[in-house]
Enzyme design. Structure first.
Site, PDB file in Angstrom:
ATOM      1  N   VAL A  24      -6.727   6.291  -4.522  1.00  0.00           N
ATOM      2  CA  VAL A  24      -6.887   7.335  -5.459  1.00  0.00           C
ATOM      3  C   VAL A  24      -7.832   6.640  -6.412  1.00  0.00           C
ATOM      4  O   VAL A  24      -8.397   7.598  -7.278  1.00  0.00           O
ATOM      5  CB  VAL A  24      -6.099   8.196  -6.048  1.00  0.00           C
ATOM      6  CG1 VAL A  24      -5.505   9.143  -5.110  1.00  0.00           C
ATOM      7  CG2 VAL A  24      -4.929   7.433  -6.646  1.00  0.00           C
ATOM      8  N   TYR A  69       6.571  -0.371  -7.283  1.00  0.00           N
ATOM      9  CA  TYR A  69       5.483   0.457  -6.597  1.00  0.00           C
ATOM     10  C   TYR A  69       4.280   0.562  -7.425  1.00  0.00           C
ATOM     11  O   TYR A  69       3.093   0.416  -7.218  1.00  0.00           O
ATOM     12  CB  TYR A  69       6.222   1.614  -5.968  1.00  0.00           C
ATOM     13  CG  TYR A  69       5.030   2.647  -5.487  1.00  0.00           C
ATOM     14  CD1 TYR A  69       4.547   2.453  -4.235  1.00  0.00           C
ATOM     15  CD2 TYR A  69       5.029   3.902  -6.202  1.00  0.00           C
ATOM     16  CE1 TYR A  69       3.527   3.414  -3.755  1.00  0.00           C
ATOM     17  CE2 TYR A  69       4.110   4.578  -5.927  1.00  0.00           C
ATOM     18  CZ  TYR A  69       3.056   4.516  -4.508  1.00  0.00           C
ATOM     19  OH  TYR A  69       2.251   5.322  -4.012  1.00  0.00           O
ATOM     20  N   SER A 122      -3.658   3.018  -3.405  1.00  0.00           N
ATOM     21  CA  SER A 122      -2.756   2.909  -2.384  1.00  0.00           C
ATOM     22  C   SER A 122      -3.217   1.958  -1.108  1.00  0.00           C
ATOM     23  O   SER A 122      -3.014   1.576  -0.237  1.00  0.00           O
ATOM     24  CB  SER A 122      -2.790   4.230  -1.512  1.00  0.00           C
ATOM     25  OG  SER A 122      -2.102   5.044  -2.160  1.00  0.00           O
ATOM     26  N   LYS A 139      -0.940  -0.730  -0.085  1.00  0.00           N
ATOM     27  CA  LYS A 139      -0.007  -0.574   0.533  1.00  0.00           C
ATOM     28  C   LYS A 139      -0.141  -1.290   1.785  1.00  0.00           C
ATOM     29  O   LYS A 139       0.714  -1.708   3.053  1.00  0.00           O
ATOM     30  CB  LYS A 139       0.140   0.901   1.060  1.00  0.00           C
ATOM     31  CG  LYS A 139       0.510   1.687  -0.057  1.00  0.00           C
ATOM     32  CD  LYS A 139       0.171   3.311   0.124  1.00  0.00           C
ATOM     33  CE  LYS A 139       0.514   4.241  -1.142  1.00  0.00           C
ATOM     34  NZ  LYS A 139       0.457   5.520  -0.791  1.00  0.00           N
ATOM     35  N   TYR A 187      -4.425   9.361   5.155  1.00  0.00           N
ATOM     36  CA  TYR A 187      -3.281  10.518   5.378  1.00  0.00           C
ATOM     37  C   TYR A 187      -3.802  11.735   6.079  1.00  0.00           C
ATOM     38  O   TYR A 187      -4.242  11.415   7.217  1.00  0.00           O
ATOM     39  CB  TYR A 187      -3.216  11.149   3.724  1.00  0.00           C
ATOM     40  CG  TYR A 187      -3.209   9.984   2.632  1.00  0.00           C
ATOM     41  CD1 TYR A 187      -2.112   9.108   2.556  1.00  0.00           C
ATOM     42  CD2 TYR A 187      -4.203   9.778   1.836  1.00  0.00           C
ATOM     43  CE1 TYR A 187      -2.283   8.025   1.795  1.00  0.00           C
ATOM     44  CE2 TYR A 187      -4.172   8.701   1.118  1.00  0.00           C
ATOM     45  CZ  TYR A 187      -3.201   7.866   0.963  1.00  0.00           C
ATOM     46  OH  TYR A 187      -2.879   6.877   0.106  1.00  0.00           O
TER      47      TYR A 187
HETATM   48  N1  GLN Z   1      -0.158   5.609  -7.507  1.00  0.00           N
HETATM   49  C1  GLN Z   1      -0.675   6.588  -6.518  1.00  0.00           C
HETATM   50  C2  GLN Z   1       0.549   7.802  -6.479  1.00  0.00           C
HETATM   51  O1  GLN Z   1       1.493   7.020  -6.168  1.00  0.00           O
HETATM   52  C3  GLN Z   1      -1.248   6.026  -5.125  1.00  0.00           C
HETATM   53  C4  GLN Z   1      -1.628   7.297  -4.425  1.00  0.00           C
HETATM   54  C5  GLN Z   1      -2.915   6.934  -3.549  1.00  0.00           C
HETATM   55  O2  GLN Z   1      -3.910   6.059  -4.191  1.00  0.00           O
HETATM   56  N2  GLN Z   1      -3.183   7.881  -2.686  1.00  0.00           N
HETATM   57  O3  GLN Z   1       0.256   8.625  -6.347  1.00  0.00           O
END
Ligand code: GLN
Length: 306
Positions: free
Chosen positions: A258, A188, A61, A64, A240
């Protein structure tokens, strides 16, 4: 600085409570939780690193931030039609707010928001073309052509896509996505599967630390206003439903993934990347946040001072 990063690394090496690695795909579940890396790139052009700072990991993420930057470059404020800029207070992969809020995700850093940003960036192009654009942008700000997509991670995400596919279909039902859901998801998942080291990530974040210019390379990436806004979003939404806790403890704009990485920006000073694969209950790197907390306590580099 070098000594401080080494001290943090040594201190955390003895930590037995390291969190839990992401286990929704085998590629992440198999990563050794004992690893730790930290890297600082200053606006003056200095680099400091300790631990496994040269080891590439799945940035997930954190990507992003880069697609948001790209999306704002392509669409300007038009991007905000289909994605908001408020903290969600919900987990990164939550669907509940979407129904109440007409399929408009709260912010670009929760999964639904990042999927909406990718859809906006595609502008009628095929995933292959959009991915080439994302990768060349990330390579440009990293000043390193070796940044790559880990295709195994991307394929595995696609094979376990149900949760993200639900978010995407739900948004599409509200008319929020223009492109075919599988094409948006494929894009994505590849964006999440970018592999980078702490050294590369710290360099990539540098433009956010110096009013939009990657100073050592003297590249203007975004306007000062846009850099400020991206930092604000990272501060409010980058972790988050634990963004408040991260701001309380660290006080820097930050974005987690993650894969166990965190990119944190100390405006006017530098860009920091940490990596420790074990996550807390919110999906954020447990020791990564600890390392950043130790760093700001020693340096006073939080945007709120000591
Ligand atoms: N690829 C992960 C997902 O879509 C990304 C989530 C994250 O890094 N928090 O669940």
């Amino acid at each position: 600085m070098q000594q401080l990063l080494e001290e943090i690394t040594q201190q955390l090496a003895f930590e037995t409570e390291r969190g839990k690695v992401a286990d929704y795909i085998p590629q992440l579940a198999e990563v050794d939780p004992g690893q730790f890396g930290i890297s600082l790139a200053t606006v003056e052009g200095e680099r400091f690193s300790a631990g496994a700072a040269a080891t590439p990991f799945s940035i997930q993420s954190i990507s992003k931030v880069f697609t948001l930057t790209l999306g704002l470059g392509k669409l300007g404020d038009g991007l905000w039609t289909n994605v908001g800029r408020e903290p969600s207070g919900d987990p990164f992969n939550s669907i509940v707010q979407l129904e109440h809020e007409n399929g408009k995700p709260r912010n670009p850093f929760i999964n639904a928001g990042a999927i909406a940003v990718v859809d906006a960036i595609m502008m009628g192009h095929e995933p292959r073309e959009t991915l080439a654009e994302i990768l060349s942008f990330v390579r440009y700000i990293t000043d390193d052509q070796s940044v790559y997509f880990d295709h195994l991670v991307a394929a595995s995400e696609m094979a376990h896509k149900d949760r993200n596919a639900s978010l995407a279909h739900f948004m599409k039902a509200f008319g929020r996505l223009r492109h075919d859901v599988d094409k948006v998801l494929g894009t994505y998942f590849h964006q999440c599967a970018i592999a980078m080291s702490c050294e590369q990530l710290a360099c990539a974040g540098l433009f956010l630390a110096s009013n939009g210019v990657n100073r050592p390379a003297n590249l203007r990436v975004v306007s000062p206003q846009r850099a400020r806004r991206i930092n604000s979003l990272m501060m409010m939404c980058g972790h988050y439903d634990a963004s408040g806790e991260f701001a309380f403890r660290v006080g820097l704009p930050g974005k987690s993934g993650v894969g166990g990485g965190i990119l944190a920006i100390a405006p006017g000073r530098g860009s920091l990347a940490v990596w420790s694969p074990g996550l807390d209950e919110y999906g954020n790197s447990l020791l990564g946040a600890r390392a950043l907390e130790m760093f700001v306590q020693r340096t006073g580099w939080s945007v709120f001072g000591h």
